[in-house]
Design an enzyme around this catalytic site. Sequence first.
Site, PDB file in Angstrom:
ATOM      1  CD  GLN A   1      79.346  70.345  50.201  1.00 26.21           C
ATOM      2  OE1 GLN A   1      79.681  69.298  50.737  1.00 26.21           O
ATOM      3  NE2 GLN A   1      78.394  70.412  49.290  1.00 26.21           N
ATOM      4  N   GLY A   2      80.895  74.845  51.345  1.00 25.01           N
ATOM      5  CA  GLY A   2      80.038  75.972  51.662  1.00 25.01           C
ATOM      6  C   GLY A   2      78.874  76.040  50.693  1.00 25.01           C
ATOM      7  CB  ALA A   3      76.178  78.522  50.322  1.00 27.49           C
ATOM      8  CD  GLU A   4      77.532  80.828  45.457  1.00 32.13           C
ATOM      9  OE1 GLU A   4      78.081  80.674  44.357  1.00 32.13           O
ATOM     10  OE2 GLU A   4      76.307  80.975  45.584  1.00 32.13           O
ATOM     11  CB  ALA A   5      83.177  76.971  46.530  1.00 32.11           C
TER      12      ALA A   5
ATOM     13  CG  ASP B   1      81.396  85.060  54.632  1.00 30.40           C
ATOM     14  OD1 ASP B   1      80.757  85.371  55.660  1.00 30.40           O
ATOM     15  OD2 ASP B   1      81.535  83.880  54.251  1.00 30.40           O
TER      16      ASP B   1
ATOM     17  CB  VAL C   1      87.629  73.860  49.930  1.00 31.51           C
ATOM     18  CG1 VAL C   1      89.142  74.083  49.968  1.00 31.51           C
ATOM     19  CG2 VAL C   1      86.898  75.192  49.730  1.00 31.51           C
TER      20      VAL C   1
ATOM     21  CB  ILE D   1      89.718  70.382  53.489  1.00 32.51           C
ATOM     22  CG1 ILE D   1      89.816  71.418  52.372  1.00 32.51           C
ATOM     23  CG2 ILE D   1      90.815  69.351  53.369  1.00 32.51           C
ATOM     24  CD1 ILE D   1      91.142  72.164  52.347  1.00 32.51           C
TER      25      ILE D   1
END
Length: 261
Positions: free
Chosen positions: A24-28, A161, A30, A22
């Site tokens: 996607q970021g720089a670290e994780a 953030d 989801v 659902i």
Amino acid sequence: MSEEMLSKVSDYLDSRVPLTQIAQGAEAVVFSTSTHPYLPLRESNKKFVIKYRPPKKYRHPSIDRALTKHRTLSESRLLAKLYLIPGLKVPQLIACDAYNGYIWLEFLGEFLPDDAGFSNLKNFLWMYADKDPYDAVVQETLSKVGEQIGLLHWNDYCHGDLTSSNIVLVREGGTWQPYLIDFGLGSTSSMVEDKGVDLYVLERAIVSTHSAFADVYKGWLMQGFSQVYQRHGEKGDKKLKEVLNRFQEVRMRGRKRSMIG
């Protein structure tokens, strides 16, 4: 996200666990799933969120494992503490595997109607910008968002953030209730500098995506924020003044950086 990573996550959990990416970021990355981490493996009408921090190939493996463990554990501990603060809305922590970078959370989106057209504050404001940005629903919702941030800061926690994408709206009792999510950069902090930066980050997010109505939106946000502090009398008024003064200083520094480039 690559098929290789999806396969890795699926194999770690269980190949029978249904997964839907659902975000996607720089670290994780989801995912949503209908499987509970501690209950028998079966699909249900209830959903859960799995937040996974994948390995970073540019880091030494031992350093990467240590950082993943630390950040996953820190976020989980912070969420567990925030969930106990009266009135503060954050997703409930269900499980944590710090060694492998997994966090299981309550899935807030299940409370949203299918035709809502948005799941976070950014999309909510976009929708109303095309209708009536001065609608009482927008004012009420933004005031509640400000109140949530005020509760967070009054209890000496910071988000790190605080963008409009990290504020999820859930339908409760006929009104929209904001939840703060994604505390990967969150921290315990009594420093007015950290709180001022939180407010500045949200302000920049509002200005960049809803510039035409930013001043009105910011006013409603700060109205809800200030009310939390004002409930505590003189002590609250003093702390509120300190936070707002630092917020102005952070804003001025940000403008100078923008001018210099």
